[in-house]
Design an enzyme around this catalytic site. Structure first.
Site, PDB file in Angstrom:
ATOM      1  N   ALA A  22       0.826  -1.220   0.000  1.00  0.00           N
ATOM      2  CA  ALA A  22       0.000   0.000   0.000  1.00  0.00           C
ATOM      3  C   ALA A  22       0.862   1.274   0.000  1.00  0.00           C
ATOM      4  O   ALA A  22       1.789   1.400  -0.801  1.00  0.00           O
ATOM      5  CB  ALA A  22      -0.982  -0.045   1.178  1.00  0.00           C
ATOM      6  N   ILE A  23       0.579   2.218   0.899  1.00  0.00           N
ATOM      7  CA  ILE A  23       1.292   3.506   0.875  1.00  0.00           C
ATOM      8  C   ILE A  23       2.791   3.295   1.089  1.00  0.00           C
ATOM      9  O   ILE A  23       3.625   3.894   0.395  1.00  0.00           O
ATOM     10  CB  ILE A  23       0.716   4.461   1.953  1.00  0.00           C
ATOM     11  CG1 ILE A  23      -0.731   4.828   1.609  1.00  0.00           C
ATOM     12  CG2 ILE A  23       1.570   5.728   2.070  1.00  0.00           C
ATOM     13  CD1 ILE A  23      -1.463   5.621   2.690  1.00  0.00           C
ATOM     14  N   ASP A  67       9.153  -5.219  14.605  1.00  0.00           N
ATOM     15  CA  ASP A  67       7.863  -4.596  14.910  1.00  0.00           C
ATOM     16  C   ASP A  67       8.185  -3.219  15.469  1.00  0.00           C
ATOM     17  O   ASP A  67       9.009  -3.098  16.390  1.00  0.00           O
ATOM     18  CB  ASP A  67       7.138  -5.466  15.958  1.00  0.00           C
ATOM     19  CG  ASP A  67       5.703  -5.024  16.182  1.00  0.00           C
ATOM     20  OD1 ASP A  67       5.486  -3.816  16.413  1.00  0.00           O
ATOM     21  OD2 ASP A  67       4.812  -5.880  16.141  1.00  0.00           O
ATOM     22  N   VAL A  68       7.548  -2.198  14.927  1.00  0.00           N
ATOM     23  CA  VAL A  68       7.902  -0.834  15.356  1.00  0.00           C
ATOM     24  C   VAL A  68       7.596  -0.568  16.828  1.00  0.00           C
ATOM     25  O   VAL A  68       8.103   0.389  17.405  1.00  0.00           O
ATOM     26  CB  VAL A  68       7.227   0.262  14.478  1.00  0.00           C
ATOM     27  CG1 VAL A  68       7.733   0.190  13.046  1.00  0.00           C
ATOM     28  CG2 VAL A  68       5.703   0.172  14.558  1.00  0.00           C
ATOM     29  N   ASN A  94       5.921   4.968   8.305  1.00  0.00           N
ATOM     30  CA  ASN A  94       4.663   4.660   7.620  1.00  0.00           C
ATOM     31  C   ASN A  94       3.815   3.638   8.369  1.00  0.00           C
ATOM     32  O   ASN A  94       2.587   3.691   8.313  1.00  0.00           O
ATOM     33  CB  ASN A  94       4.980   4.155   6.214  1.00  0.00           C
ATOM     34  CG  ASN A  94       3.783   3.470   5.570  1.00  0.00           C
ATOM     35  OD1 ASN A  94       2.857   4.130   5.091  1.00  0.00           O
ATOM     36  ND2 ASN A  94       3.765   2.133   5.588  1.00  0.00           N
ATOM     37  N   TYR A 162      -7.860   6.456  16.760  1.00  0.00           N
ATOM     38  CA  TYR A 162      -7.041   6.719  15.562  1.00  0.00           C
ATOM     39  C   TYR A 162      -6.798   8.227  15.412  1.00  0.00           C
ATOM     40  O   TYR A 162      -5.670   8.662  15.181  1.00  0.00           O
ATOM     41  CB  TYR A 162      -7.747   6.164  14.314  1.00  0.00           C
ATOM     42  CG  TYR A 162      -6.943   6.337  13.041  1.00  0.00           C
ATOM     43  CD1 TYR A 162      -5.901   5.458  12.737  1.00  0.00           C
ATOM     44  CD2 TYR A 162      -7.198   7.374  12.148  1.00  0.00           C
ATOM     45  CE1 TYR A 162      -5.148   5.616  11.570  1.00  0.00           C
ATOM     46  CE2 TYR A 162      -6.459   7.542  10.983  1.00  0.00           C
ATOM     47  CZ  TYR A 162      -5.431   6.655  10.694  1.00  0.00           C
ATOM     48  OH  TYR A 162      -4.682   6.809   9.546  1.00  0.00           O
ATOM     49  N   LYS A 166      -3.094  10.177  15.463  1.00  0.00           N
ATOM     50  CA  LYS A 166      -2.522  10.944  14.349  1.00  0.00           C
ATOM     51  C   LYS A 166      -2.281  12.405  14.747  1.00  0.00           C
ATOM     52  O   LYS A 166      -1.327  13.032  14.272  1.00  0.00           O
ATOM     53  CB  LYS A 166      -3.421  10.833  13.115  1.00  0.00           C
ATOM     54  CG  LYS A 166      -3.410   9.418  12.508  1.00  0.00           C
ATOM     55  CD  LYS A 166      -2.002   9.002  12.072  1.00  0.00           C
ATOM     56  CE  LYS A 166      -1.944   7.614  11.475  1.00  0.00           C
ATOM     57  NZ  LYS A 166      -0.601   7.213  11.036  1.00  0.00           N
TER      58      LYS A 166
HETATM   59  P1  NDP Z   1      -1.825  -0.810   5.431  1.00  0.00           P
HETATM   60  O1  NDP Z   1      -2.562  -1.415   6.572  1.00  0.00           O
HETATM   61  O2  NDP Z   1      -2.263  -1.136   4.052  1.00  0.00           O
HETATM   62  O3  NDP Z   1      -0.262  -1.120   5.571  1.00  0.00           O
HETATM   63  C1  NDP Z   1       0.393  -0.881   6.772  1.00  0.00           C
HETATM   64  C2  NDP Z   1       1.742  -1.536   6.748  1.00  0.00           C
HETATM   65  O4  NDP Z   1       2.364  -1.327   8.030  1.00  0.00           O
HETATM   66  C3  NDP Z   1       1.642  -3.027   6.547  1.00  0.00           C
HETATM   67  O5  NDP Z   1       2.718  -3.485   5.747  1.00  0.00           O
HETATM   68  C4  NDP Z   1       1.752  -3.563   7.962  1.00  0.00           C
HETATM   69  O6  NDP Z   1       2.275  -4.892   8.053  1.00  0.00           O
HETATM   70  C5  NDP Z   1       2.739  -2.591   8.573  1.00  0.00           C
HETATM   71  N1  NDP Z   1       2.650  -2.580  10.029  1.00  0.00           N
HETATM   72  C6  NDP Z   1       1.535  -2.430  10.780  1.00  0.00           C
HETATM   73  N2  NDP Z   1       1.840  -2.486  12.076  1.00  0.00           N
HETATM   74  C7  NDP Z   1       3.193  -2.680  12.154  1.00  0.00           C
HETATM   75  C8  NDP Z   1       4.107  -2.829  13.219  1.00  0.00           C
HETATM   76  N3  NDP Z   1       3.688  -2.811  14.487  1.00  0.00           N
HETATM   77  N4  NDP Z   1       5.426  -3.002  12.944  1.00  0.00           N
HETATM   78  C9  NDP Z   1       5.854  -3.023  11.652  1.00  0.00           C
HETATM   79  N5  NDP Z   1       5.024  -2.906  10.595  1.00  0.00           N
HETATM   80  C10 NDP Z   1       3.707  -2.746  10.845  1.00  0.00           C
HETATM   81  O7  NDP Z   1      -1.865   0.769   5.690  1.00  0.00           O
HETATM   82  P2  NDP Z   1      -1.904   2.024   4.699  1.00  0.00           P
HETATM   83  O8  NDP Z   1      -0.929   1.859   3.596  1.00  0.00           O
HETATM   84  O9  NDP Z   1      -3.305   2.343   4.377  1.00  0.00           O
HETATM   85  O10 NDP Z   1      -1.397   3.174   5.694  1.00  0.00           O
HETATM   86  C11 NDP Z   1      -0.037   3.477   5.868  1.00  0.00           C
HETATM   87  C12 NDP Z   1       0.058   4.675   6.797  1.00  0.00           C
HETATM   88  O11 NDP Z   1      -0.683   5.777   6.253  1.00  0.00           O
HETATM   89  C13 NDP Z   1      -0.510   4.438   8.193  1.00  0.00           C
HETATM   90  O12 NDP Z   1       0.273   5.092   9.153  1.00  0.00           O
HETATM   91  C14 NDP Z   1      -1.881   5.066   8.112  1.00  0.00           C
HETATM   92  O13 NDP Z   1      -2.386   5.447   9.364  1.00  0.00           O
HETATM   93  C15 NDP Z   1      -1.603   6.255   7.214  1.00  0.00           C
HETATM   94  N6  NDP Z   1      -2.781   6.770   6.548  1.00  0.00           N
HETATM   95  C16 NDP Z   1      -3.551   5.946   5.763  1.00  0.00           C
HETATM   96  C17 NDP Z   1      -4.684   6.439   5.162  1.00  0.00           C
HETATM   97  C18 NDP Z   1      -5.563   5.582   4.323  1.00  0.00           C
HETATM   98  O14 NDP Z   1      -6.659   6.048   3.979  1.00  0.00           O
HETATM   99  N7  NDP Z   1      -5.171   4.372   3.959  1.00  0.00           N
HETATM  100  C19 NDP Z   1      -5.095   7.843   5.324  1.00  0.00           C
HETATM  101  C20 NDP Z   1      -4.213   8.605   6.163  1.00  0.00           C
HETATM  102  C21 NDP Z   1      -3.107   8.078   6.738  1.00  0.00           C
HETATM  103  P3  NDP Z   1       1.385  -6.140   8.589  1.00  0.00           P
HETATM  104  O15 NDP Z   1       0.959  -6.849   7.377  1.00  0.00           O
HETATM  105  O16 NDP Z   1       2.356  -6.901   9.440  1.00  0.00           O
HETATM  106  O17 NDP Z   1       0.237  -5.573   9.378  1.00  0.00           O
END
Ligand code: NDP
Length: 257
Positions: A22-23, A67-68, A94, A162, A166
């Site tokens: 994703a992002i 894990d962060v 991210n 959430y 943020k």
């Molecule tokens: P996704 O859930 O699609 O991806 C998140 C990624 O972060 C995954 O690869 C996940 O891995 C990883 N992750 C989650 N928790 C941890 C952890 N504890 N340690 C290491 N890695 C971890 O999220 P998005 O791409 O949608 O979002 C990315 C960022 O952008 C986030 O911070 C989100 O809050 C922010 N954001 C997103 C929006 C949206 O509409 N999508 C809007 C505004 C902000 P795993 O598979 O292990 O969970």
């Protein structure tokens, strides 16, 4: 330096947490395309498959499992990279989680704490761990994934944990930016609107909410991960050399109304 050149990241080493999809994955691609070597932090190897696929394009992509929320592990990764002469000069915080639809009065202690642990503690642990090495070298750029939810309160769904997490990311951004400016380290955040990623689209209830979201958005649409990554690339690069402590809206105008 020409304007185009300022967006180049040749010789830089970027760390992207949650860079496997994703992002995060689009940020990895944007930074790598600009010339950076990129280290992805994911919780397991399977999560990083998307980033590894970018190696086929000739990009320098590495993986560290972690894990962060594990502060000691983030310190260990940062030190290991620095000891190997490959200290991070760019950090994209991210990794994050989302949860919505639970009214504040029904939020459990566990859900509240988990949200703060990943979205706030995780950003702080990583910024501190990698930032310390940037300070030593007197240069670096940190880009945090904030959210418009740190500015406005979304509707129709309640999502206080959430939103609060943020808002904390935004003020962490400003606080660290103010402290680290004298060390040559810039700290900025992007604040995206709804982006079409698994975090949003995998929630069945969200489909009924989309018409409300679009009606609340001047541009009348959600965003793509690539559109967020473009702003992250800008903030990570010398093109944003005068910017620190900024929360850059990438929100199709959502926060105008
Ligand atoms: P996704 O859930 O699609 O991806 C998140 C990624 O972060 C995954 O690869 C996940 O891995 C990883 N992750 C989650 N928790 C941890 C952890 N504890 N340690 C290491 N890695 C971890 O999220 P998005 O791409 O949608 O979002 C990315 C960022 O952008 C986030 O911070 C989100 O809050 C922010 N954001 C997103 C929006 C949206 O509409 N999508 C809007 C505004 C902000 P795993 O598979 O292990 O969970």
């Amino acid at each position: 330096m020409g304007y185009q050149e300022k967006f180049r990241l040749d010789g830089e080493r970027a760390v992207v947490t949650g860079g496997g999809r994703a992002i995060g994955l689009c940020c990895v691609e944007a930074l790598a395309e600009a010339g950076a070597a990129v280290v992805v932090i994911e919780r397991d190897e399977a999560d990083a498959r998307g980033a590894f696929a970018l190696r086929d394009k000739g990009y320098d992509i590495d993986l560290r499992i972690g894990d962060v929320t594990d502060s000691a592990r983030m310190e260990a990764i940062a030190t290991d990279l620095a000891d190997g002469g490959r200290a991070a000069t760019i950090l994209v915080n991210n990794a994050g989680i989302g949860q919505s639809g639970v009214p504040s009065q029904d939020v459990s202690d566990a859900d509240w704490l988990r949200m703060m642990d990943v979205n706030v503690n995780g950003v702080f642990w990583c910024s501190r761990a990698f930032g310390r090495h940037m300070i030593t070298r007197k240069r670096g750029a940190v880009v945090n994934l904030g959210s418009m939810s740190g500015i406005i309160c979304n509707r129709p769904q309640p999502q206080t944990p959430y939103n609060v997490s943020k808002a904390a990311v935004h003020h962490l951004t400003r606080s660290m930016a103010a402290e680290w400016a004298e060390h040559g380290v810039r700290v900025n955040a992007v604040a995206p609107t709804y982006i079409e990623t698994p975090m949003v689209m995998a929630v069945v209830a969200n489909r009924q909410r989309i018409p409300t979201w679009l009606a609340d958005t001047p541009m009348g649409r959600m965003g793509t991960p690539e559109e967020v990554a473009s702003a992250v690339l800008f903030l990570a690069s010398d093109a944003a050399s005068l910017m620190t402590g900024a929360i850059v809206n990438v929100d199709a105008g959502f926060t105008c109304w």
